[in-house]
Design a protein around this motif. Sequence first.
Motif, short mmCIF file in Angstrom:
data_model
loop_
_atom_site.label_atom_id
_atom_site.label_comp_id
_atom_site.label_asym_id
_atom_site.label_seq_id
_atom_site.Cartn_x
_atom_site.Cartn_y
_atom_site.Cartn_z
N LEU A 92 0.83 -1.20 0.00
CA LEU A 92 0.00 0.00 0.00
C LEU A 92 0.87 1.25 0.00
O LEU A 92 2.00 1.24 0.50
CB LEU A 92 -0.90 0.02 1.24
CG LEU A 92 -1.98 -1.05 1.34
CD1 LEU A 92 -2.66 -0.95 2.72
CD2 LEU A 92 -3.01 -0.88 0.22
N PRO A 93 0.36 2.37 -0.52
CA PRO A 93 1.06 3.64 -0.31
C PRO A 93 1.24 3.88 1.18
O PRO A 93 0.35 3.54 1.98
CB PRO A 93 0.12 4.67 -0.94
CG PRO A 93 -0.68 3.89 -1.94
CD PRO A 93 -0.86 2.52 -1.34
N LEU A 94 2.37 4.47 1.57
CA LEU A 94 2.65 4.64 2.99
C LEU A 94 1.53 5.36 3.71
O LEU A 94 1.12 4.96 4.81
CB LEU A 94 3.97 5.40 3.17
CG LEU A 94 4.44 5.60 4.61
CD1 LEU A 94 5.96 5.56 4.70
CD2 LEU A 94 3.93 6.92 5.20
N THR A 95 1.02 6.42 3.14
CA THR A 95 0.00 7.21 3.82
C THR A 95 -1.28 6.41 4.04
O THR A 95 -1.98 6.60 5.03
CB THR A 95 -0.28 8.51 3.04
OG1 THR A 95 -1.10 9.36 3.83
CG2 THR A 95 -0.96 8.23 1.72
N VAL A 96 -1.59 5.47 3.13
CA VAL A 96 -2.78 4.63 3.28
C VAL A 96 -2.58 3.63 4.41
O VAL A 96 -3.46 3.43 5.26
CB VAL A 96 -3.10 3.90 1.96
CG1 VAL A 96 -4.24 2.91 2.15
CG2 VAL A 96 -3.44 4.91 0.87
N ALA A 97 -1.40 2.99 4.43
CA ALA A 97 -1.11 2.02 5.48
C ALA A 97 -1.12 2.68 6.86
O ALA A 97 -1.70 2.15 7.82
CB ALA A 97 0.24 1.36 5.22
N ALA A 98 -0.47 3.84 6.97
CA ALA A 98 -0.44 4.55 8.26
C ALA A 98 -1.83 4.97 8.69
O ALA A 98 -2.20 4.85 9.87
CB ALA A 98 0.47 5.77 8.15
N GLN A 99 -2.64 5.45 7.76
CA GLN A 99 -3.98 5.92 8.09
C GLN A 99 -4.87 4.79 8.58
O GLN A 99 -5.72 4.98 9.45
CB GLN A 99 -4.60 6.61 6.88
CG GLN A 99 -6.06 7.00 7.02
CD GLN A 99 -6.32 8.01 8.13
OE1 GLN A 99 -5.40 8.48 8.80
NE2 GLN A 99 -7.57 8.33 8.35
N ARG A 100 -4.70 3.59 8.05
CA ARG A 100 -5.54 2.47 8.49
C ARG A 100 -5.24 2.07 9.93
O ARG A 100 -6.07 1.43 10.58
CB ARG A 100 -5.37 1.29 7.54
CG ARG A 100 -5.98 1.58 6.17
CD ARG A 100 -6.02 0.37 5.26
NE ARG A 100 -6.59 0.73 3.96
CZ ARG A 100 -6.68 -0.10 2.94
NH1 ARG A 100 -6.25 -1.37 3.07
NH2 ARG A 100 -7.20 0.30 1.80
N VAL A 101 -4.07 2.46 10.41
CA VAL A 101 -3.74 2.23 11.82
C VAL A 101 -4.17 3.42 12.67
O VAL A 101 -4.81 3.27 13.70
CB VAL A 101 -2.23 1.99 12.00
CG1 VAL A 101 -1.87 1.88 13.48
CG2 VAL A 101 -1.79 0.73 11.26
N GLN A 102 -3.86 4.63 12.21
CA GLN A 102 -4.01 5.83 13.03
C GLN A 102 -5.40 6.46 12.98
O GLN A 102 -5.81 7.11 13.93
CB GLN A 102 -2.99 6.88 12.58
CG GLN A 102 -1.54 6.49 12.80
CD GLN A 102 -1.18 6.38 14.26
OE1 GLN A 102 -1.01 5.28 14.78
NE2 GLN A 102 -1.08 7.51 14.95
N ARG A 103 -6.11 6.35 11.86
CA ARG A 103 -7.42 7.00 11.70
C ARG A 103 -7.30 8.50 11.94
O ARG A 103 -8.06 9.11 12.71
CB ARG A 103 -8.45 6.40 12.66
CG ARG A 103 -8.58 4.89 12.58
CD ARG A 103 -9.08 4.44 11.22
NE ARG A 103 -9.23 2.99 11.16
CZ ARG A 103 -9.60 2.32 10.06
NH1 ARG A 103 -9.82 2.98 8.94
NH2 ARG A 103 -9.71 1.01 10.07
N SER A 104 -6.34 9.12 11.32
CA SER A 104 -6.06 10.54 11.51
C SER A 104 -7.04 11.41 10.73
O SER A 104 -7.59 10.99 9.71
CB SER A 104 -4.63 10.86 11.06
OG SER A 104 -4.40 12.25 11.00
N GLY A 105 -7.21 12.65 11.22
CA GLY A 105 -8.01 13.61 10.50
C GLY A 105 -7.27 14.20 9.32
O GLY A 105 -7.86 14.92 8.50
N TYR A 106 -5.96 13.93 9.21
CA TYR A 106 -5.13 14.46 8.12
C TYR A 106 -4.33 13.32 7.50
O TYR A 106 -3.11 13.25 7.63
CB TYR A 106 -4.20 15.56 8.64
CG TYR A 106 -4.94 16.67 9.35
CD1 TYR A 106 -5.49 17.73 8.64
CD2 TYR A 106 -5.09 16.66 10.74
CE1 TYR A 106 -6.18 18.75 9.29
CE2 TYR A 106 -5.78 17.66 11.40
CZ TYR A 106 -6.33 18.70 10.67
OH TYR A 106 -7.01 19.71 11.31
#
Length: 335
Positions: A149-163
């Motif tokens: 996955l693109p890094l930002t997608v993988a990180a977001q699936r863990v973090q659930r960030s607003g950004y």
Amino acid sequence: MPEPSPTRPKRRGRLFRFAAALLVLCGVAAYLVVQYVTGGGGARGCEVVSASGDGASYEFTPEQAANAATIAAVGTGRGMPERAVTIALATALQESGLRNIEHGDRDSLGLFQQRPSQGWGSEQQIMDPTYAAGIFYAHLAKVQGYTDLPLTVAAQRVQRSGYPEAYAKHEPDATLLAAALTGHAAATLTCDGRPDAMASATGPDAVRAALVRDFGRDALQETGAEVGGTPVPSPSPSPSVTATAHGRTVTVPVPEGAERDATGRGERERGWQLAQWAVANASSLHIQRVSYAGREWVAGSSDSRWRPAGGQGAAGQPADGTATSAGAVRIVTGQ
């Protein structure tokens, strides 16, 4: 009519100078607070460079270096690939600037700004970098196909960030850090090694405790690590670790010809991970010298670069008589 007092203009002048000085001090204080919180400019002390010679580099502080080294060690200890370490480092760069901070949005805390109210753990657990990194990897491992996955997608699936898009900008720096701190890129991470006066524990025992903290309770026992001074109890029920006669040295053997681990790393990568972990922790643990595979780093040198190891005695051993080998990481502390 009374004449104007000659002291009145002087008083106004003093008050003006005092107010101007106060404004300057407030400005400096605000600047320092912003730099600390955001990880902005200022004295860095550490640098990682690209092994490919393309000129890419990243400068950071000893505090950030130590936290990054912990994140990488926990990841490889869990058998996570280098890509997972890159994702974790980019996430921590965005969330906290690689600082273990005690504040954030709502009840967010620590390196990854994890929230106790969202089931990430207690406040005490989240403020422990080793725990915080471990729970991040545990969640990342559940993301199907995260390595592709693109890094930002993988990180977001863990973090659930607003950004969610914010993680991507840290990928180049995180990639350099991951390559060095997993041992894939040899001799690419350096620090000036200035001792941290606020360090709570230093010396060989502190180095050993930090190694066990980051790499696992059995990490040193498995390699037969030796710590200068008197015999030190093993962190597990296994036989105790034998000590050498040189009180400021920690020697961590990296068995030659060892099989590759779960992440595909062999002897060379494991050795360089340990060596560059030590450099990243040099300020907090008052480490003065690190050597591995014929190269050495010395704190306080003019450029803090890795260079060919010097001071070799008979049979290729160090001149101080401490036994070592090409397959050992040798860490010398200041006390």
